[in-house]
Design a protein around this motif. Sequence first.
Motif, PDB file in Angstrom:
ATOM      1  N   SER A 371      30.227  31.749  41.211  1.00 32.35           N
ATOM      2  CA  SER A 371      30.974  32.764  40.850  1.00 32.35           C
ATOM      3  C   SER A 371      31.517  33.138  42.420  1.00 32.35           C
ATOM      4  N   VAL A 374      34.567  30.988  42.391  1.00 35.42           N
ATOM      5  CA  VAL A 374      35.473  31.696  41.431  1.00 35.42           C
ATOM      6  C   VAL A 374      36.499  32.543  42.263  1.00 35.42           C
ATOM      7  N   TYR A 416      39.211  23.264  38.546  1.00 40.03           N
ATOM      8  CA  TYR A 416      39.563  22.980  37.571  1.00 40.03           C
ATOM      9  C   TYR A 416      38.824  21.806  36.608  1.00 40.03           C
ATOM     10  N   GLY A 419      35.665  22.735  35.658  1.00 35.73           N
ATOM     11  CA  GLY A 419      35.412  23.677  34.532  1.00 35.73           C
ATOM     12  C   GLY A 419      34.932  25.291  34.908  1.00 35.73           C
ATOM     13  N   LYS A 421      35.488  29.069  35.330  1.00 31.21           N
ATOM     14  CA  LYS A 421      36.111  29.789  34.451  1.00 31.21           C
ATOM     15  C   LYS A 421      36.494  31.106  35.158  1.00 31.21           C
ATOM     16  N   GLY A 422      37.725  31.891  34.655  1.00 34.81           N
ATOM     17  CA  GLY A 422      38.128  32.991  35.283  1.00 34.81           C
ATOM     18  C   GLY A 422      39.151  32.959  36.023  1.00 34.81           C
ATOM     19  N   ASP A 424      43.260  31.790  36.862  1.00 35.92           N
ATOM     20  CA  ASP A 424      44.516  31.497  36.236  1.00 35.92           C
ATOM     21  C   ASP A 424      45.184  30.158  36.935  1.00 35.92           C
ATOM     22  N   TYR A 425      44.627  29.154  36.069  1.00 36.93           N
ATOM     23  CA  TYR A 425      45.171  27.802  36.674  1.00 36.93           C
ATOM     24  C   TYR A 425      46.664  27.606  36.343  1.00 36.93           C
ATOM     25  N   ASN A 695      24.132  29.522  36.079  1.00 32.54           N
ATOM     26  CA  ASN A 695      24.300  29.340  34.396  1.00 32.54           C
ATOM     27  C   ASN A 695      22.890  29.711  34.044  1.00 32.54           C
TER      28      ASN A 695
END
Lengths: 761, 761
Positions: A371, A374, A416, A419, A421-422, A424-425, A695
């Motif tokens: 996180s 991210v 990317y 994987g 998440k969150g 904006d690719y 996770n």
Amino acid sequence: MKRLLLILNLLGVIAFGHSLLAGNHFQYVDPFIGTGKGKGGLGNVTIGPSCPFGMIKPGPDNNKGSNSGYLADTLQPIYGFSQTHVSGTGGGPKYGNITVMPFSGDLESILQTSLRTNEVAKAGYYSVFLKKWNIRTEITVSPKVAFYRFVYGNKTKCLEIDAGDFLGEKPIPDSREAQQFVGSEVRVESDCAVSGYSRIRGGWNNGDAYTVYFYAVADRPFVRFSTWKGTKLSNGTKVQVDTGEKTGALLYFDDTFGDTVRLKIAISFISTQKAKQNLEQEVPHWNFEQLRAETENRWENLLKRIEISDDATADQKKMFYTALYHTLLMPVDRTGENPKWTSDQPYYDDFYAIWDTYRSSHPLITLIAESRQVDIVKALLDIYKRDGYLPDARSGNCNGRTQGGSNAEVLIADAYVKGLKGIDYGLGLQAMLKDATVPPGGNEEKEGRGGLTDYNTLGYVSDRFVRAGNRTLEYAYDDYCIARVAKGLNRMSEYRRFLKQSNNWENLWRDIEDHGARGFIMPKDASGRWIDSIPCDIVNGQREFLLYTPTAQDWPNCLCWWCGFFYEAGSWEYSLSVPHNVPGLIEKSGGKELFSKRLDTLFDNGFYNVGNEPSFLTSCLYHWIGRPDLSSERTRKIITDNYDATSCGIPGNDDSGAMSSWLDFHMMGLYPNAGQSYYLITSPFFRQTKMHMENGKTFVITAKNLSGKNRFVKSATLNGVKYDKSWIEHADVAAGGELLLEMGDKPAQWGATQLPPSGEF
Amino acid sequence: MKRLLLILNLLGVIAFGHSLLAGNHFQYVDPFIGTGKGKGGLGNVTIGPSCPFGMIKPGPDNNKGSNSGYLADTLQPIYGFSQTHVSGTGGGPKYGNITVMPFSGDLESILQTSLRTNEVAKAGYYSVFLKKWNIRTEITVSPKVAFYRFVYGNKTKCLEIDAGDFLGEKPIPDSREAQQFVGSEVRVESDCAVSGYSRIRGGWNNGDAYTVYFYAVADRPFVRFSTWKGTKLSNGTKVQVDTGEKTGALLYFDDTFGDTVRLKIAISFISTQKAKQNLEQEVPHWNFEQLRAETENRWENLLKRIEISDDATADQKKMFYTALYHTLLMPVDRTGENPKWTSDQPYYDDFYAIWDTYRSSHPLITLIAESRQVDIVKALLDIYKRDGYLPDARSGNCNGRTQGGSNAEVLIADAYVKGLKGIDYGLGLQAMLKDATVPPGGNEEKEGRGGLTDYNTLGYVSDRFVRAGNRTLEYAYDDYCIARVAKGLNRMSEYRRFLKQSNNWENLWRDIEDHGARGFIMPKDASGRWIDSIPCDIVNGQREFLLYTPTAQDWPNCLCWWCGFFYEAGSWEYSLSVPHNVPGLIEKSGGKELFSKRLDTLFDNGFYNVGNEPSFLTSCLYHWIGRPDLSSERTRKIITDNYDATSCGIPGNDDSGAMSSWLDFHMMGLYPNAGQSYYLITSPFFRQTKMHMENGKTFVITAKNLSGKNRFVKSATLNGVKYDKSWIEHADVAAGGELLLEMGDKPAQWGATQLPPSGEF
């Protein structure tokens, strides 16, 4: 439930105190590692306490020319403890703002220094004894607040707060990489509080002015105070207004409340009042031990995510967890502290530089604190959105210094392909395309891709531009990263364009021989002619030319540090830096056998430099000729020769934890190829490593029968199934499970037949 | 001696009051001129008081979308008086920070508005009656302090200070040209003082965040106060910390001290404490009339440097001195208020934009306040030194927006050819060469020369870049300016290169006819092909193409405002913009006769736009065909048709005084060709103009026998010697003396034989 756990946790801390914390990985952290001079130079790590990614990094300063403010040399007197540092950096220093210094004698001097002894440094804690006046200074921190505890040995108790101090000042304004003073202010807010700020520009990244605001409060009233501006000390003057001069305050305490003075000082990049709010929100109490325990807990919660088995030696435990600690110091979380814009995105500063950290630091953060990674990528994209370009380096709220490629692109691709998440690719691709298509012009040292006008017309950067060699190589890899994201987003024309461009490294590949190796990245002019000699010294009034060979180096003797064909390395190193097409590289080098010899020559002849990030993957290139055992042997030797658990245990600048994270990966037995989705498997240093991921899954690496002799992988299973590949996909790691490596005492066939990916996707 | 004079002056002011000031030119200033909508659009001048080049510009705000914050429309309620404005600008608004608003009703609302009446605006003074609560508000200023006097008609006396207000907010963050909120803070410092700041980014120049700090003090205690954050009002809360929300304070006064509340509010770009120091240093008293008189005196001392004779009508006096006043409002002197670096150089901000002001504003400043112009150029060079490029526009401490050329170069050349002392022209040339050789890349809208990669390889900017037409023309003139300075500094290779490049306008000169005129600047692609059509609307799903002719205009219908071939004009206007080679232009246009007809067509067919700076010189081009009488006639008609002494008296945005300074030059009978050392002579509007220059010399322009009929120059003498040239060198003006023009009732031969310079040097 989470809240309940948090409360219980806090209660636990309060009720049972420091020694009873469940975990104790944080105790293996030794902040002295890397404070001294390693084989390749100074480690430059910060010795003072910090939270993970913490905004405040207080610590002792005894050298204004040092990047960390600190030299291990105990004959260098401490002149104060400043609140801001970066860790492991090189070049011109940055920060070192808002110094506090306890003292007892020479009451009216603003130059207070003392030699030190009895230094203790731990995760979240630092203490030192100032010999001159018998003052013990202890420091602990929350993310934005430093908590000092001074125990005075003398009756006279004074404290200096200097808003004019900073690292890296030079006599000539605008000297390259020098920090330059802009302004400062102090204000005595009450009989126990002082606020103010320091405004500085420049430094390594040549940034615009940044302002470090502070609010400091003592746990007892000062009975008298003076403030100064320039050299003029004024007794009882409450405010020294910023007129472009250095200011500070001297505070005097009496004996009423005993020998201990506690001081909390918060910083902010917004305002003094925001600093005050940070102070009140983060540390509303005066319990030093409580805060120390909370911060140890913060570290413990991250460090314990990787558990190594007990067969690790005491030194290995120290090395491993200290390296992990170093990896988690930067970039710095400044969410809510951005003076340049407001947004709902996280804000991180002190990317210093992504060129250094993209290879191993960010992949390690991704594994144990996804996180965070991210948030870091989101912060980068928000910087792109507001400032116009992704940074390669950023410090003091300002993009600045692109060392080689536009490597923030690798971070986007890495997120990317793994994987995350969150993010904006779509915005990410837009940011990458900006780098790849819009030349930064006069800001080539600041952001984007310098020499892009060449690269996008010639297919390489010609000698018209500095650092043409590593720029070409790195842009080719950045282009590969763009292609991956573009394909994933179904932007097929961009995918095709950038995949093709990712071969551009071949345009500087010259088919020459050197020390038995074939093919090197060499300089070429804009008309396509290879360059054989480079103007260098003037001897007896005549310009001499340097024959440019793969072992030649044009910088810093013929040209400035930043002006050579390669940045901080030579062709022997850089020519092997094609992380997206190692098979192609091997082929161009004349095939596996020649390539293997070439690697041996690199390491045996000292052409390899452990401290240079472009070579981070190099010791693992044997994997692609089916010899992961050789990768492991080389890597192990590099570590044994260069790393240890002493203050000299990092071979050169730690580079915000880059060197440290490289070490940690190899100790676990994995090494990432950032921007791609797999890890190479090498021989672990421990019988078992458990990675507890965010996770909720745990991935275990077990090295069965590992010993000093049994250090070769004989065979492997993944979750009980035979596993012949010498690499593992991130998805397999993230799913949890066990990679079991059967170790033997000699090189085996494992990894010989199936070779790692060649960048295809 | 100087000090003595100053003291006597101040004493005079204090002893004899306002009405007895020696001069009274300031009384002709009517700040209403240009506040309404002229023939070409809104004048957008600021109506509130300011010192010459003053940092604080308080004034009424009744429209957040207006550049000046102010619409003449009296049905628009005033929502406050903010402290910062720019004058005459277009595009997205900037500033409008720190609003104060007196009120009497609805005590707990932060939205206070009132209709207005009885508005008075003078140099250094503004007053208005707020109808809703019968409050008279008066404002006067020092350079950094606004002094308000509120006379309340009601018993309830309240004051709002809003740190969250600003102009040009849009719902979408990062909207092009929108100002965006970053943060704000308020702090009640005592029972009569409030401090704080507003931090805003963006606006027209797309600048980084700037911070306007303030310190406000009332002449009586408030008996109660509230502060707010967002929409939450908190009674008695002293500090609203900056957490990225809008903040402000409501102050409540009682009846104890009568109906009048005085408020002084100082601003700073450094800190609230610096604002406080500004307040204390500039206005240590509470005498409103004294400050007003001091500021009138500041204006008088500048305005009286040009004396026009009594035959001027009342309206002409108003127009002339108001235009002079408008010319002296910007750029803004922020010496000592630069938050980005410290240096011993002056610091000016709000160059908005030099593209607008280099032609006539700066030449006028040079004539009557040469030391100011020296300081302004020095500030530009210091900006280059620290920020890396000269600005074309700069506001909020940030370079931003290059409209056309890199026109700061013209200012350097103008100073050089006019012999201004104290400027480091070596540094100036270095700054010019940076513009001319280092492409700004992704920062093409920010600084430097966009499209330079084309310009320096093709000799023109191709259609790959926006604004290719005017960029090519303006770079050619900038290059001419570089050549002049280079030659002066004996840098002969640069001189030759840039003199040659100054012909680059010819590369876009296409030999076509339109409305009887021959040759136009037209778009060309990178391969050298002329472009005949431009993709425009999509009609019924089909892309339609616009035939590109000299009267066609691609923006803003087919392309964005900034995306056309020319910026804010068309080929008929721009094709005549070759100020360094009018003879060459005439030749290319087919000779004098055709050229004369071409000019007539331009003016008669409405192809000319009075509000566009690139056409500022155009009405004087008749000089180069030996017909200065036609220049004067055209110019006179333009002025009669477009300028007057009403609020609508400026035909469009005043552009920081650009339109105003153009008017003043022509009213005097001179017009400069900035970057070159002479002034064209046109028919004056007054029988006599005396210019008292800083060097102590006076230059007199006398128009003997001038009348409505006798408006043609028959003959001239300079210092009694026959003078046949229709232009005069700056050196002749600066030496003092008299230019006597004998006026007659029909065009004469004066100026017919000797033609003005063709740029040779």
